[in-house]
Design a protein around this motif. Sequence first.
Motif, mmCIF file in Angstrom:
data_model
loop_
_atom_site.group_PDB
_atom_site.id
_atom_site.type_symbol
_atom_site.label_atom_id
_atom_site.label_comp_id
_atom_site.label_asym_id
_atom_site.label_seq_id
_atom_site.Cartn_x
_atom_site.Cartn_y
_atom_site.Cartn_z
ATOM 1 N N HIS A 186 -8.916 9.413 -15.506
ATOM 2 C CA HIS A 186 -9.073 8.141 -16.220
ATOM 3 C C HIS A 186 -8.350 8.173 -17.563
ATOM 4 O O HIS A 186 -7.668 7.208 -17.929
ATOM 5 N N ARG B 192 -3.636 3.844 -1.986
ATOM 6 C CA ARG B 192 -3.507 3.031 -3.201
ATOM 7 C C ARG B 192 -2.784 1.734 -2.891
ATOM 8 O O ARG B 192 -2.241 1.556 -1.802
ATOM 9 N N HIS C 234 -5.647 0.339 -10.391
ATOM 10 C CA HIS C 234 -6.505 1.523 -10.257
ATOM 11 C C HIS C 234 -6.742 2.141 -11.634
ATOM 12 O O HIS C 234 -5.874 2.079 -12.498
ATOM 13 N N THR C 235 -7.889 2.767 -11.814
ATOM 14 C CA THR C 235 -8.221 3.372 -13.113
ATOM 15 C C THR C 235 -7.926 4.861 -13.175
ATOM 16 O O THR C 235 -8.131 5.473 -14.225
ATOM 17 N N THR C 236 -7.459 5.453 -12.075
ATOM 18 C CA THR C 236 -7.104 6.874 -12.082
ATOM 19 C C THR C 236 -5.676 7.090 -11.600
ATOM 20 O O THR C 236 -5.335 8.124 -11.030
ATOM 21 N N ALA C 237 -4.834 6.096 -11.848
ATOM 22 C CA ALA C 237 -3.404 6.179 -11.560
ATOM 23 C C ALA C 237 -2.706 5.275 -12.556
ATOM 24 O O ALA C 237 -3.342 4.426 -13.190
ATOM 25 N N GLU D 299 0.081 9.217 -9.432
ATOM 26 C CA GLU D 299 -1.251 9.536 -8.914
ATOM 27 C C GLU D 299 -1.865 10.627 -9.777
ATOM 28 O O GLU D 299 -1.209 11.621 -10.084
ATOM 29 N N CYS E 68 -0.632 -1.780 -11.424
ATOM 30 C CA CYS E 68 -1.437 -0.787 -10.721
ATOM 31 C C CYS E 68 -2.912 -1.126 -10.939
ATOM 32 O O CYS E 68 -3.418 -0.987 -12.051
ATOM 33 N N ARG F 296 -5.022 9.796 -2.155
ATOM 34 C CA ARG F 296 -5.750 8.537 -1.940
ATOM 35 C C ARG F 296 -4.839 7.488 -1.311
ATOM 36 O O ARG F 296 -3.621 7.585 -1.387
ATOM 37 N N ASP G 182 -5.521 11.335 -9.275
ATOM 38 C CA ASP G 182 -6.825 11.652 -8.681
ATOM 39 C C ASP G 182 -6.739 11.565 -7.155
ATOM 40 O O ASP G 182 -7.587 10.981 -6.506
ATOM 41 N N GLU H 298 0.836 -1.199 0.000
ATOM 42 C CA GLU H 298 0.000 0.000 0.000
ATOM 43 C C GLU H 298 0.864 1.239 0.000
ATOM 44 O O GLU H 298 1.991 1.227 0.482
ATOM 45 N N THR I 266 -0.963 0.617 -16.999
ATOM 46 C CA THR I 266 -1.121 0.077 -15.649
ATOM 47 C C THR I 266 -0.047 -0.915 -15.245
ATOM 48 O O THR I 266 -0.100 -1.446 -14.135
#
Length: 135
Positions: free
Chosen positions: A88, A126, A45-48, A119, A43, A124, A121, A9, A96
Motif C-alpha cells: 500500500h 488486475r 488498485h491500492t497495492t499496485a 505489481e 489503476c 494477482r 502484492d 485485465e 495510480t
Amino acid sequence: MARAATVFELHTSRENEFVDLTPRLRSLVEKSGVTDGTVVVFCPHTTAGLTIQENTDPELKRDILGALESMVPKDRPYRHVEGNAPAHVKAMLLGTSCTLVLDGGRLLLGRWQAVYFVELDGPRDRMVQVKIFPS
C-alpha cells in the motif's frame, strides 16, 4: 466527445513486477481513431501503481523495485491486519494514474520511455482503465 473508458485485465505472476502497458495503449489509440488529445491510464488498485520509466535496461526495473523495498521494508512493525501494508505504501509513492499526450495518432513518450503497471502484492488478476479524450 470522450469515448467510454476501456478496461482491460492483466495477470501478474510475481509479488513485485513491472508490466509494460505501452503496446496495449498504442493499440487502443489506433483502434479509437483519435489522433490528437490525451490518454488517461488509471489503476483501480491500492497495492499496485503506474509509472512512466525507461524501457531498455531490465536491470533498472530491478533497481527500482529494490529501492522501493529499501524505502518501505517488509520487516517494519506494520499494523495493517492483511499483512500487505508495504505494498500500500509503495503504491502510494508510485501513484495510480498517468496522463499522456496524443499527437498525430502517436503517444508522445520520450525515446526510452514506456508506461508500466507495477505489481506490488502479487501474483494477482488486475485491471487497468484507459480513457482517450480527443482535443
